[in-house]
Structures are given as structure tokens and as C-alpha cells.
Design a protein around this motif. Sequence first.
Motif, mmCIF file in Angstrom:
data_model
loop_
_atom_site.group_PDB
_atom_site.id
_atom_site.type_symbol
_atom_site.label_atom_id
_atom_site.label_comp_id
_atom_site.label_asym_id
_atom_site.label_seq_id
_atom_site.Cartn_x
_atom_site.Cartn_y
_atom_site.Cartn_z
ATOM 1 N N HIS A 180 -3.611 5.298 -0.166
ATOM 2 C CA HIS A 180 -4.551 4.323 0.382
ATOM 3 C C HIS A 180 -5.099 4.722 1.755
ATOM 4 O O HIS A 180 -6.027 4.077 2.250
ATOM 5 C CB HIS A 180 -3.900 2.939 0.463
ATOM 6 N N GLN A 189 -2.053 1.626 -8.982
ATOM 7 C CA GLN A 189 -1.141 0.520 -9.238
ATOM 8 C C GLN A 189 -0.505 0.649 -10.616
ATOM 9 O O GLN A 189 0.668 0.315 -10.796
ATOM 10 C CB GLN A 189 -1.877 -0.814 -9.103
ATOM 11 N N TRP A 237 -7.840 2.538 -7.021
ATOM 12 C CA TRP A 237 -6.747 1.650 -6.589
ATOM 13 C C TRP A 237 -6.022 1.058 -7.787
ATOM 14 O O TRP A 237 -4.793 0.982 -7.790
ATOM 15 C CB TRP A 237 -7.303 0.535 -5.710
ATOM 16 N N GLU A 250 -5.821 -5.962 -6.996
ATOM 17 C CA GLU A 250 -6.405 -4.841 -6.259
ATOM 18 C C GLU A 250 -7.853 -5.136 -5.873
ATOM 19 O O GLU A 250 -8.284 -4.795 -4.766
ATOM 20 C CB GLU A 250 -6.312 -3.559 -7.076
ATOM 21 N N ARG A 253 0.838 -1.205 0.000
ATOM 22 C CA ARG A 253 0.000 0.000 0.000
ATOM 23 C C ARG A 253 0.868 1.247 0.000
ATOM 24 O O ARG A 253 2.043 1.228 0.359
ATOM 25 C CB ARG A 253 -0.920 0.033 1.217
#
Length: 252
Positions: free
Chosen positions: A22, A164, A160, A139, A18
Motif C-alpha cells: 500500500h 486483500q 487493493w 477496500e 494496510r
Amino acid sequence: MVSMNRPAHFVLLRGLWREARHWGEFPAQLQQQFPGALIGMPDIPGNGLRNHETSPDTIVGMTDALRQQVDLSQPIRLVALSMGGMIAIDWMTRYPAEIETAVLINTSARPLSPFYHRLRWTAYPHVLSLIFHSAEQREADILRLTSNRYSHDGKLLQNWQQWQRQNPVSPISAKNQLLAAMRFSVTAKPQQPLLVVTSRSDRLVDYRCSQKLMQTWNADYVEHESAGHDLPLDEPGWLAEIIQRWFTAAID
């Protein structure tokens, strides 16, 4: 006791794979409770803005890397989730003068808790599948496993997945972080004031790991009944208020 004669300096530590983003709404909620506070959210090497680096394969290595990112001119208040809690424990015990106090959220450590509490047996298939899934699917898996409130939130999942793509965690860094968390053992008792917070409904780590930390170290302790492992995501306002109340009670 915690002194309130100067602005608070919080450092927030996340867990496996993370990054700072986050934390979601929690930093803003914490800032509302502590308007003058400095809040830092350093990334573990391998994650977020430091994804071009290779993660250390020990908690000690992560602690030392994070110390280089923060202002150490005044004592720090750590707020740490999951593997971040392991880093906080290491930091408190190896560099006690740097840490004023800490809040440990849904964390665990050998030898205080057995492996089947540190990772619930029902989570084993889900965690193992993360190794074989694409980054985007991973994710989705992580969100479903760690959040009870937002497990099917499509917009959050898109964010998310985008993060990434922007800052991908390399396979070697992902492996190193997992190994570091698995290997970490408590070797000394932190001497700073300590609040342990846990989610009773955590589907990843058994809440009894937090109870064991509380019992072993005689720490203050609070439970949330329905939140998932990512308590700052599921209940950011509740968590910030709990932390504020605890610090108010700790004022000398």
C-alpha cells in the motif's frame, strides 16, 4: 542532529489493515532522494505477508513484533502514517537508542487531541460501515475515504482488492488493530528530531491532531493543502522531497 556519515536506514510503518504494497510509489520516490539508503517495509502481524498471525491489540505489542523484523545494528529513521505514527511514537520513547529520527504523517494520539479530531465526525458512518461490508467493498470504502486524488481509480482499487484476496486481514486482527489505535495514549515526549507532516484536506483525521503534536513537542511541521489521509499515495514525490529537504537541514 542527524548524521549523514553512513547510509540511511529507513523503516516505513503503515496504518490500519494496510500492508507494504500500500506504500505504492512512495518507496521508489524516497529511494531516489536517498540513493544509498536501506528501506524496510515490515508488515504488522495480521497484515500482508504476516496475515496468518493475529494482530496484537496494543500498540506496544505491534512495536515489539515489528522490532523483530528489522536490522537494529544501526539507528533507524521511521516514516510512519496514521496508526503507524502511534507505533513510531511508542518505539521512539521505549527504545530511544534504536531510533535516530521520525516523520509522522497524519497521526494522532490521546490525550493530546479529542476523539472527534482523531476521527472526524463526518467519517463515523463510513468507518462503521466497514464492519458490515464485504472485503472487496471495504477496500473501495477505504480508498474513497483516505485518498483525495485516486478515490475513483478503478485500476488501483482492483489492485487493493487483489491484495486483500491474497493476504486477507482476519476479523479478529482487524478488530485488534482498531482497538489498539483507539486505546493508544502518549506517555512521554520523544527526544529524537521529529517532523510532523499533515494533509489539510484529510477527511479521516483532523489536521489539528498533527498541529497539536507539533505544538506539544516543538517539532518541525509541514502541511499539504489538497492531499487526503493517505498522503504517501496522493503525493509520493512531494513527500519524499519534503523528507529529503528536512534531513538536509538536520545534517550536523
